[in-house]
Every structure is written in C-alpha cells, then in structure tokens.
Design an enzyme around this catalytic site. Sequence first.
Site, PDB file in Angstrom:
ATOM      1  N   GLU A 178      -1.971   3.145  11.750  1.00  0.00           N
ATOM      2  CA  GLU A 178      -1.535   1.921  11.074  1.00  0.00           C
ATOM      3  C   GLU A 178      -0.160   1.516  11.599  1.00  0.00           C
ATOM      4  O   GLU A 178       0.754   2.334  11.640  1.00  0.00           O
ATOM      5  CB  GLU A 178      -1.441   2.139   9.563  1.00  0.00           C
ATOM      6  CG  GLU A 178      -2.785   2.309   8.877  1.00  0.00           C
ATOM      7  CD  GLU A 178      -2.660   2.548   7.378  1.00  0.00           C
ATOM      8  OE1 GLU A 178      -3.470   1.988   6.626  1.00  0.00           O
ATOM      9  OE2 GLU A 178      -1.757   3.320   6.972  1.00  0.00           O
TER      10      GLU A 178
ATOM     11  N   SER B 185       3.662   7.252   4.941  1.00  0.00           N
ATOM     12  CA  SER B 185       2.287   6.943   4.557  1.00  0.00           C
ATOM     13  C   SER B 185       2.223   6.070   3.312  1.00  0.00           C
ATOM     14  O   SER B 185       1.140   5.665   2.909  1.00  0.00           O
ATOM     15  CB  SER B 185       1.508   8.243   4.309  1.00  0.00           C
ATOM     16  OG  SER B 185       2.165   9.028   3.331  1.00  0.00           O
TER      17      SER B 185
ATOM     18  N   ASN C 220      -4.142   4.971   2.585  1.00  0.00           N
ATOM     19  CA  ASN C 220      -3.820   5.722   1.369  1.00  0.00           C
ATOM     20  C   ASN C 220      -4.089   4.929   0.101  1.00  0.00           C
ATOM     21  O   ASN C 220      -4.310   5.521  -0.956  1.00  0.00           O
ATOM     22  CB  ASN C 220      -2.368   6.201   1.411  1.00  0.00           C
ATOM     23  CG  ASN C 220      -2.225   7.453   2.254  1.00  0.00           C
ATOM     24  OD1 ASN C 220      -3.069   8.338   2.204  1.00  0.00           O
ATOM     25  ND2 ASN C 220      -1.185   7.523   3.051  1.00  0.00           N
TER      26      ASN C 220
ATOM     27  N   HIS D  57       2.059   4.791  11.267  1.00  0.00           N
ATOM     28  CA  HIS D  57       1.452   5.822  10.416  1.00  0.00           C
ATOM     29  C   HIS D  57       0.299   6.505  11.142  1.00  0.00           C
ATOM     30  O   HIS D  57      -0.811   5.970  11.244  1.00  0.00           O
ATOM     31  CB  HIS D  57       0.963   5.194   9.103  1.00  0.00           C
ATOM     32  CG  HIS D  57       0.277   6.173   8.198  1.00  0.00           C
ATOM     33  ND1 HIS D  57      -0.738   5.815   7.347  1.00  0.00           N
ATOM     34  CD2 HIS D  57       0.452   7.517   8.033  1.00  0.00           C
ATOM     35  CE1 HIS D  57      -1.154   6.884   6.695  1.00  0.00           C
ATOM     36  NE2 HIS D  57      -0.453   7.918   7.098  1.00  0.00           N
TER      37      HIS D  57
END
Length: 283
Positions: free
Chosen positions: A149, A116, A187, A137
């Site tokens: 992702e 991540s 993130n 991800h």
Amino acid sequence: MAKITVIGTGTMGSGIAQAVLSAGHEVTLIAHSQKSVQDAASRVGAGFDKAVSAKAITQEQKSAMLSRLSVSADIASAYGSDFIIEAVSENFDTKEGVLKSAEKYLGSGILATNTSSIPITQLAAGLSRKDVFIGIHFFNPVPVMKVVELINGEATSPGTISRSFEFVSKLGKTPVVVKDSPGFIANRLLMLFINEAARALDHGVATKEGIDTIAKLGLHHPMGPFELADFIGIDVCNDIMLEIFRRTNDKGFEPAESIKKLVKEGSLGRKSGKGFYDYAARV
C-alpha cells in the site's frame, strides 16, 4: 536507486531489507543498538537461507546480496539514501521521533513510514519536508507478499508518489495507491475480520478450530483468523484495532475480550509460544 536505509530491525525491518537486497540495491539497516542490528542481520541471512533451501536462489546469489548489506546503530548512516524507510514499532511517538531524526539526513531522497494504521498526514505534521514523506506499507512476510500500500498524505507530492510507485514495482511488488485513512485498506478489512471472529468465539458460537476451518475451507483463506492473528502478533492486532477505533469511533474495531485477555497475559501468538493456540504443545 542505489542506497536504501531501513530503520527498525524487527520482523518487518528485516523482511524489507531482504526484499530490497533481492532487487539489487544496497541496504543500510539501522537500530538503536549494535546488538539489535547484528540480530537483524542474522535474520536477513536466515531468510536467504530459506530461499537457498527452496532453490529460489543459489548460495552465490545469497552471498552477493548479503555483501550489499551494512548495519549500524548510528542514524547518521542514513545520509545519502535514495529512500529512508522507517519500520519501528506501531506507536505514534516512537515513529515521530525516528522520522524527525531521519529527516536530518535525507538529502534528495524520500522518507517513508511502514505504518499499518497511523495517518500519514499526522506523522508528517512534525516534519519539515512533508512533500517527500509517504507511507509504504509492506505486508508480512515481506519477501513473500506481493502487494504494497502506498499512502499519500495531504502534502505528499505527485513526484514522491510516482518515484515510490516505481521503486516498489522494481522490488517485484504490486503497489496500490491508497488515500490516507485509518487502517488504510488491508487492516481496515482484516482487523474487522479477526475481531469479529474473536467475538464469535467469546459468544460461544464455535470453537477457534471450527472458525478457522470455515475461513479456510469455506472462504478459501490460506489461514484462519486465529492462526493469522497468532502469526501477526496479538499485541500488534490489538494496537491496530485500538488505533482505528480511536480515529473512527467504530465499535467494530474495539478489541474483543479474548484479544484483550491474551495481551494482558502476554500470550502474543507465535513469537511468545502461545496465543489463541499453544505452539509449545504443538512441537
């Protein structure tokens, strides 16, 4: 793509396995010990039980999906996989070691990491097959969250990106290709949000309940930043923030004092029974 191997049996590994099984693939779930993989298999079964209770699937469908699941404590069981997805803890050395071992059994498949925040190009540095390595991800909880992702490193081939895009799409997810950058997109945004909320709390701007309420009712978020941090895991949030902070030197990602304190205490959120909120007191 008939055979998918998932290495790592925590929340993410189990969730990925459930999502892949639901799409009709065979899944081999690998961990460092037989107990770990058996526990993970139980978590996958519990996830399907929830789907049965919600009438999303039938008991017969659950049984059919679980019949395609195998578990192993031997990484050699990954041999012949179309995809090997590493989903171990968010630590560079741990991931690098697993990826190097998994690469030996890759064959003509694709090797992916569920990181991540760790740069894909850096993880690829120790691999021989950099062209077939990619970041995939998934978001927690994997069976529910629809976006994924796809992060391509400097050496990731266009064919690897294309095959990964197709694979993720067939899982019923929406893939978004993202440039290899610390924290990627989700993130990079989320950790700033949680960290700034924690700083506001530390400065006495409002209570945690008040901040969560504003995020939910004012920003239309399904969960407030403190509820979400507890759900993700305070330690996980802390590690991701530190990873991005080390790579960007952006002080916005330096963990707030309240986050550091909770990690030090071992108050890691829902999984430990206490984080920003006390879940034992809520029972």
